[in-house]
Design a protein around this motif. Sequence first.
Motif, PDB file in Angstrom:
ATOM      1  N   GLN A 191       0.833  -1.210   0.000  1.00 22.37           N
ATOM      2  CA  GLN A 191       0.000   0.000   0.000  1.00 22.37           C
ATOM      3  C   GLN A 191       0.865   1.256   0.000  1.00 22.37           C
ATOM      4  O   GLN A 191       0.594   2.211  -0.733  1.00 22.37           O
ATOM      5  CB  GLN A 191      -0.943   0.003   1.212  1.00 22.37           C
ATOM      6  CG  GLN A 191      -1.902   1.164   1.243  1.00 22.37           C
ATOM      7  CD  GLN A 191      -2.841   1.177   0.057  1.00 22.37           C
ATOM      8  OE1 GLN A 191      -3.351   0.140  -0.342  1.00 22.37           O
ATOM      9  NE2 GLN A 191      -3.068   2.336  -0.500  1.00 22.37           N
ATOM     10  N   LYS A 192       1.914   1.242   0.798  1.00 25.08           N
ATOM     11  CA  LYS A 192       2.814   2.390   0.876  1.00 25.08           C
ATOM     12  C   LYS A 192       3.496   2.635  -0.476  1.00 25.08           C
ATOM     13  O   LYS A 192       3.572   3.774  -0.940  1.00 25.08           O
ATOM     14  CB  LYS A 192       3.859   2.144   1.962  1.00 25.08           C
ATOM     15  CG  LYS A 192       4.768   3.304   2.217  1.00 25.08           C
ATOM     16  CD  LYS A 192       5.723   2.997   3.348  1.00 25.08           C
ATOM     17  CE  LYS A 192       6.728   4.134   3.524  1.00 25.08           C
ATOM     18  NZ  LYS A 192       7.750   3.820   4.520  1.00 25.08           N
TER      19      LYS A 192
ATOM     20  N   ASP B 262       1.068   4.101  -2.940  1.00 27.10           N
ATOM     21  CA  ASP B 262       0.868   5.520  -2.663  1.00 27.10           C
ATOM     22  C   ASP B 262       2.042   6.341  -3.192  1.00 27.10           C
ATOM     23  O   ASP B 262       1.848   7.423  -3.768  1.00 27.10           O
ATOM     24  CB  ASP B 262       0.693   5.761  -1.158  1.00 27.10           C
ATOM     25  CG  ASP B 262      -0.628   5.224  -0.628  1.00 27.10           C
ATOM     26  OD1 ASP B 262      -1.544   4.953  -1.444  1.00 27.10           O
ATOM     27  OD2 ASP B 262      -0.753   5.063   0.606  1.00 27.10           O
ATOM     28  N   GLU B 263       3.250   5.834  -2.997  1.00 28.72           N
ATOM     29  CA  GLU B 263       4.436   6.536  -3.500  1.00 28.72           C
ATOM     30  C   GLU B 263       4.410   6.622  -5.030  1.00 28.72           C
ATOM     31  O   GLU B 263       4.766   7.655  -5.601  1.00 28.72           O
ATOM     32  CB  GLU B 263       5.709   5.836  -3.024  1.00 28.72           C
ATOM     33  CG  GLU B 263       5.977   5.996  -1.541  1.00 28.72           C
ATOM     34  CD  GLU B 263       7.163   5.175  -1.053  1.00 28.72           C
ATOM     35  OE1 GLU B 263       7.887   4.579  -1.887  1.00 28.72           O
ATOM     36  OE2 GLU B 263       7.360   5.132   0.169  1.00 28.72           O
TER      37      GLU B 263
ATOM     38  N   LYS C 159       1.731   6.626  -6.933  1.00 26.69           N
ATOM     39  CA  LYS C 159       0.714   7.626  -7.285  1.00 26.69           C
ATOM     40  C   LYS C 159       1.262   9.043  -7.110  1.00 26.69           C
ATOM     41  O   LYS C 159       1.018   9.917  -7.954  1.00 26.69           O
ATOM     42  CB  LYS C 159      -0.534   7.449  -6.423  1.00 26.69           C
ATOM     43  CG  LYS C 159      -1.372   6.254  -6.791  1.00 26.69           C
ATOM     44  CD  LYS C 159      -2.559   6.112  -5.863  1.00 26.69           C
ATOM     45  CE  LYS C 159      -3.285   4.810  -6.118  1.00 26.69           C
ATOM     46  NZ  LYS C 159      -4.372   4.587  -5.149  1.00 26.69           N
ATOM     47  N   ASN C 160       2.000   9.257  -6.025  1.00 27.49           N
ATOM     48  CA  ASN C 160       2.587  10.586  -5.785  1.00 27.49           C
ATOM     49  C   ASN C 160       3.593  10.944  -6.870  1.00 27.49           C
ATOM     50  O   ASN C 160       3.631  12.091  -7.329  1.00 27.49           O
ATOM     51  CB  ASN C 160       3.249  10.645  -4.407  1.00 27.49           C
ATOM     52  CG  ASN C 160       2.251  10.665  -3.281  1.00 27.49           C
ATOM     53  OD1 ASN C 160       1.092  11.019  -3.471  1.00 27.49           O
ATOM     54  ND2 ASN C 160       2.676  10.264  -2.102  1.00 27.49           N
TER      55      ASN C 160
END
Length: 147
Positions: A34-35, A38-39, A41-42
């Motif tokens: 998940q982390k 998210d990275e 996507k960022n």
Amino acid sequence: MANFKYKFESVKNAKKTIEKKVQKELMEIEFKIQKLNDEIKNLITRKETYSLEIKNRNNLKVRDLYFYQDYENFLDAKIKKKRKKVVKLLEEKKTKIEELIQKTKETKMFEKLEEIYKLEYIKEQKKLEQKESDEIAAKKFGREKLL
């Protein structure tokens, strides 16, 4: 009636502990995935934002274009690297799920075995109680005949 003591209680507890450990490891892997997502996507958002900034500039120099191209390649490489990590973690997650299934089966097997032993113990205790009741009744009946 005496208390039931399961002879494999320590093994069952060890199996439960191992199962919980594998569950924890699986949760950690899911958190890492998940982390990383998210990275990623960022990074994609940052790339798109920077791209819009470059397109909206009126006076653009060649060195700015080179810099943008290098920055875009850098972000693409980072995204690619993180996606490879996600794929690796997904494979690890699959392995942990299989391991968890196996550990759960082992734990349930020992729990089922405990139930079987407990039922046998209860059955044996009932036989002993019945035997004691029969002996008491026989002694009582024997005393009544003598009187």
